[in-house]
Design a protein around this motif. Structure first.
Motif, PDB file in Angstrom:
ATOM      1  N   UNK A  18       0.834  -1.205   0.000  1.00 37.88           N
ATOM      2  CA  UNK A  18       0.000   0.000   0.000  1.00 37.88           C
ATOM      3  C   UNK A  18       0.868   1.254   0.000  1.00 37.88           C
ATOM      4  N   UNK A  19       1.907   1.251   0.799  1.00 39.41           N
ATOM      5  CA  UNK A  19       2.809   2.404   0.841  1.00 39.41           C
ATOM      6  C   UNK A  19       3.485   2.624  -0.509  1.00 39.41           C
ATOM      7  N   UNK A  20       3.905   1.543  -1.145  1.00 38.09           N
ATOM      8  CA  UNK A  20       4.533   1.653  -2.463  1.00 38.09           C
ATOM      9  C   UNK A  20       3.552   2.194  -3.493  1.00 38.09           C
ATOM     10  N   UNK A  21       2.298   1.737  -3.427  1.00 45.59           N
ATOM     11  CA  UNK A  21       1.270   2.220  -4.362  1.00 45.59           C
ATOM     12  C   UNK A  21       1.015   3.708  -4.146  1.00 45.59           C
ATOM     13  N   UNK A  22       0.893   4.133  -2.903  1.00 40.76           N
ATOM     14  CA  UNK A  22       0.618   5.533  -2.599  1.00 40.76           C
ATOM     15  C   UNK A  22       1.769   6.425  -3.057  1.00 40.76           C
ATOM     16  N   UNK A  23       2.985   6.012  -2.769  1.00 44.40           N
ATOM     17  CA  UNK A  23       4.149   6.818  -3.163  1.00 44.40           C
ATOM     18  C   UNK A  23       4.272   6.880  -4.679  1.00 44.40           C
ATOM     19  N   UNK A  25       1.943   6.299  -7.128  1.00 46.52           N
ATOM     20  CA  UNK A  25       0.833   7.006  -7.775  1.00 46.52           C
ATOM     21  C   UNK A  25       0.855   8.499  -7.420  1.00 46.52           C
ATOM     22  N   UNK A  26       1.278   8.816  -6.203  1.00 48.73           N
ATOM     23  CA  UNK A  26       1.425  10.227  -5.840  1.00 48.73           C
ATOM     24  C   UNK A  26       2.485  10.906  -6.693  1.00 48.73           C
ATOM     25  N   UNK A  27       3.591  10.197  -6.936  1.00 53.10           N
ATOM     26  CA  UNK A  27       4.655  10.747  -7.790  1.00 53.10           C
ATOM     27  C   UNK A  27       4.167  10.924  -9.221  1.00 53.10           C
ATOM     28  N   UNK A  28       3.386   9.978  -9.725  1.00 53.70           N
ATOM     29  CA  UNK A  28       2.850  10.091 -11.089  1.00 53.70           C
ATOM     30  C   UNK A  28       1.897  11.283 -11.181  1.00 53.70           C
ATOM     31  N   UNK A  29       1.026  11.444 -10.189  1.00 57.99           N
ATOM     32  CA  UNK A  29       0.078  12.565 -10.200  1.00 57.99           C
ATOM     33  C   UNK A  29       0.813  13.905 -10.154  1.00 57.99           C
ATOM     34  N   UNK A  30       1.813  14.003  -9.300  1.00 61.97           N
ATOM     35  CA  UNK A  30       2.590  15.249  -9.214  1.00 61.97           C
ATOM     36  C   UNK A  30       3.327  15.508 -10.527  1.00 61.97           C
ATOM     37  N   UNK A 134      -7.782  11.135 -12.621  1.00 55.72           N
ATOM     38  CA  UNK A 134      -7.943   9.695 -12.830  1.00 55.72           C
ATOM     39  C   UNK A 134      -6.895   8.925 -12.030  1.00 55.72           C
ATOM     40  N   UNK A 135      -5.676   9.416 -12.022  1.00 51.85           N
ATOM     41  CA  UNK A 135      -4.602   8.763 -11.266  1.00 51.85           C
ATOM     42  C   UNK A 135      -4.887   8.834  -9.767  1.00 51.85           C
ATOM     43  N   UNK A 136      -5.343   9.975  -9.297  1.00 50.05           N
ATOM     44  CA  UNK A 136      -5.633  10.140  -7.872  1.00 50.05           C
ATOM     45  C   UNK A 136      -6.810   9.255  -7.456  1.00 50.05           C
ATOM     46  N   UNK A 137      -7.834   9.164  -8.288  1.00 50.69           N
ATOM     47  CA  UNK A 137      -8.991   8.328  -7.949  1.00 50.69           C
ATOM     48  C   UNK A 137      -8.645   6.846  -7.982  1.00 50.69           C
ATOM     49  N   UNK A 138      -7.963   6.417  -9.023  1.00 49.25           N
ATOM     50  CA  UNK A 138      -7.668   4.994  -9.163  1.00 49.25           C
ATOM     51  C   UNK A 138      -6.467   4.527  -8.380  1.00 49.25           C
ATOM     52  N   UNK A 139      -5.407   5.304  -8.381  1.00 50.66           N
ATOM     53  CA  UNK A 139      -4.171   4.873  -7.737  1.00 50.66           C
ATOM     54  C   UNK A 139      -4.094   5.211  -6.267  1.00 50.66           C
TER      55      UNK A 139
END
Length: 165
Positions: A18-23, A25-30, A134-139
């Motif tokens: 979960x931590x890896x997914x959040x980090x 996807x957060x990096x992709x969104x930024x 879309x990235x924030x909602x899905x990832x």
């Protein structure tokens, strides 16, 4: 398993994932949002920071597939008259119409000025907001933030389209 030891919970096994997914996807969104700002700033700086720039009007005389041309009539002091300048063709540019423009420094290219020009220059950011939502909602599974990003993107794109008409 030893009976005295508690079984590992499912949450503790999935926490690193979960931590890896959040980090990630957060990096992709930024990254998407930074790219949107970067793509917009090339034009937005000319439209928003007008001090020292040549301002005037252009009457569109001819349009091709991607650009329109016409004579430049200066309005600001220090601006020089030009027989022909190049303007990007958009939904709001029509042959025979006159538009307020700013000359990009060192070129014969002009960009729309005023509210329409400011909104149009930030269109890449509007698209980035939609994509990031879309990235924030899905990832990231942050639906409220995603709705805020998506709504902001739609509002910016709609306002730009309405201002150019």
């Amino acid at each position: 398993m030893i009976p005295a030891m508690p079984a590992a919970s499912a949450a503790s096994r999935t926490a690193p994932v979960t931590a890896l997914r959040v980090v990630s996807m957060g990096a992709v969104a930024v990254l998407i949002l930074v790219a949107g700002v970067w793509g917009s700033w090339g034009t937005a700086q000319d439209v928003m920071l007008t001090k020292g720039r040549e301002r005037g009007t252009v009457t569109v005389t001819a349009c091709g597939d991607d650009t329109c041309t016409g004579p430049f009539a200066p309005v600001s002091t220090g601006a020089s008259k030009r027989a022909s300048v190049v303007m990007d063709k958009s939904v709001g540019v029509r042959k025979g119409q006159t538009y307020d423009v700013i000359v990009k420094p060192g070129t014969e290219d002009v960009v729309r000025s005023g509210p329409a020009g400011v909104l149009y220059s930030w269109v890449p950011l509007g698209g980035a907001l939609l994509l990031a939502s879309v990235v924030v909602a899905g990832g990231l599974r942050l639906t409220r933030v995603a709705w805020l990003l998506g709504g902001s993107g739609i509002a910016l794109l709609t306002a730009a389209f309405a201002a150019l008409q």
